[in-house]
Design an enzyme around this catalytic site. Structure first.
Site, PDB file in Angstrom:
ATOM      1  N   GLY A 164      -2.507  -3.081  -7.305  1.00  0.00           N
ATOM      2  CA  GLY A 164      -1.654  -4.264  -7.351  1.00  0.00           C
ATOM      3  C   GLY A 164      -1.533  -4.821  -8.760  1.00  0.00           C
ATOM      4  CG  ASP A 165      -4.965  -6.185 -10.548  1.00  0.00           C
ATOM      5  OD1 ASP A 165      -4.498  -7.187  -9.978  1.00  0.00           O
ATOM      6  OD2 ASP A 165      -6.142  -5.810 -10.418  1.00  0.00           O
ATOM      7  N   GLY A 189       4.714   1.231   0.044  1.00  0.00           N
ATOM      8  CA  GLY A 189       5.527   0.850  -1.100  1.00  0.00           C
ATOM      9  C   GLY A 189       5.513  -0.639  -1.355  1.00  0.00           C
ATOM     10  N   GLY A 221       0.823  -1.205   0.000  1.00  0.00           N
ATOM     11  CA  GLY A 221       0.000   0.000   0.000  1.00  0.00           C
ATOM     12  C   GLY A 221       0.856   1.253   0.000  1.00  0.00           C
ATOM     13  CB  ALA A 222       0.543   4.399   1.909  1.00  0.00           C
TER      14      ALA A 222
END
Length: 324
Positions: free
Chosen positions: A265-266, A239, A236-237
């Site tokens: 994520g994709d 990294g 997520g945020a």
């Protein structure tokens, strides 16, 4: 043993094929306030051809990869919508038509805090005859492709080891293979040793023989030792972390005012695939991937990257070797 990506390059293959076995219409509802048990008026609706593999395909096109094919199953009205949207994006649609209705996935964005609530339909079961038709189609596409990316959940009616079987099929046809799934489908699929996987932190640990005593770094190292060349975990945020060539890497992102993180994520997978088929160093692939995931988070549409935003973010992302 022949290196699949080297063989693909020698044959001048440029196509990347994405596989979405449980495709969907992704609908994002933006509501001023979403409260359980109350009527909510939707301010804006965004509908796309969804499923993790289709997000990967769309972002690959947006990043500038010319030859992208998408395959999987499509049924009913929803299936026709999915196929038409894929073609409109300039992606080669190679879906197997099935009885029933492809699924609908809803994402409700609460305007008060930007929080996301997802409702995911299971989708139709896949019969033996349709599965055999799909395998024939996949074998043909794999023979034309530099890389095949398997993404998302397995549909009903298929064995949990299906990804492992399909990975072997694609590799035998000369294509390199990525896998981005979860749960039992991931556990069984990893046994076929894809070239790249992107589990989350909990899934990496769960793949190990003694998960209680493992941590993220150890998990990535052990998965590489098992024979998986690249293991990445997005955070997520925070990294991402990744392992490749026996080394660990830490990816750090700039502070972002996110709009919709679904599909990030994709997009990360698409960004990595883009660099991978071009033979880029790991650090460059990871930077390209992280910029794509971040750019998606700044868009209201799932699996959507503005190339200009992506180029800007490339200069704001750091990739360093991670000691330990």
């Amino acid at each position: 043993m022949t290196n699949p990506i080297a063989q693909a390059k020698a044959n001048a293959r440029t196509t990347i094929t994405t596989v979405t076995l449980n495709a969907a219409i992704d609908k994002t509802y933006y509501v001023p306030a979403f409260d359980k048990g109350k009527v909510s008026r939707v301010g804006k609706v965004v509908a796309t051809a969804g499923g993790k593999g289709l997000n990967v395909a769309r972002v690959l096109k947006q990043l500038g990869h010319a030859e992208v094919a998408a395959t999987g199953f499509a049924g009913g009205y929803n299936g026709r919508f999915i196929t038409s949207r894929v073609r409109e994006a300039g992606i080669r649609a190679e879906f197997i038509d099935i009885p029933g209705e492809s699924r609908l996935c809803l994402n409700l964005i609460d305007g008060r805090d930007g929080s996301s609530t997802e409702l995911l339909e299971p989708g139709p079961d896949i019969g033996a005859e349709a599965l055999e038709r799909f395998k024939r189609r996949l074998r043909q596409l794999s023979a034309e492709s530099a890389l095949v990316v398997f993404s998302g959940s397995l549909p009903g009616g298929v064995a949990p080891e299906l990804y492992a079987e399909l990975i072997a099929l694609s590799r035998a046809a000369g294509a390199d293979v990525f896998l981005d799934s979860s749960g039992e489908a991931l556990v069984r699929g990893v046994s076929a040793l894809p070239s790249f996987i992107k589990p989350n932190e909990d899934e990496i640990v769960s793949l190990l023989p003694e998960p209680r005593h493992a941590d993220l770094r150890e998990g990535i190292r052990k998965l590489m030792h098992r024979g998986i060349p690249v293991v990445a975990a997005t955070l997520g945020a925070e990294g991402a972390v990744a392992g490749a060539g026996g080394r660990l890497y830490r990816v750090r992102l700039p502070k972002l005012e996110t709009v919709n993180t679904v599909g990030s994520g994709d997009s990360f997978v698409a960004g990595y695939a883009f660099g991978h088929v071009r033979g880029w160093p790991v650090e460059a692939c990871l930077r390209h991937a992280a910029a794509a995931g971040s750019a998606n988070a700044l868009s209201a549409t799932t699996g959507d990257v503005d190339p200009a935003v992506h180029r800007r973010l490339l200069g704001e992302i750091s990739v360093e070797e991670w000691p330990g």
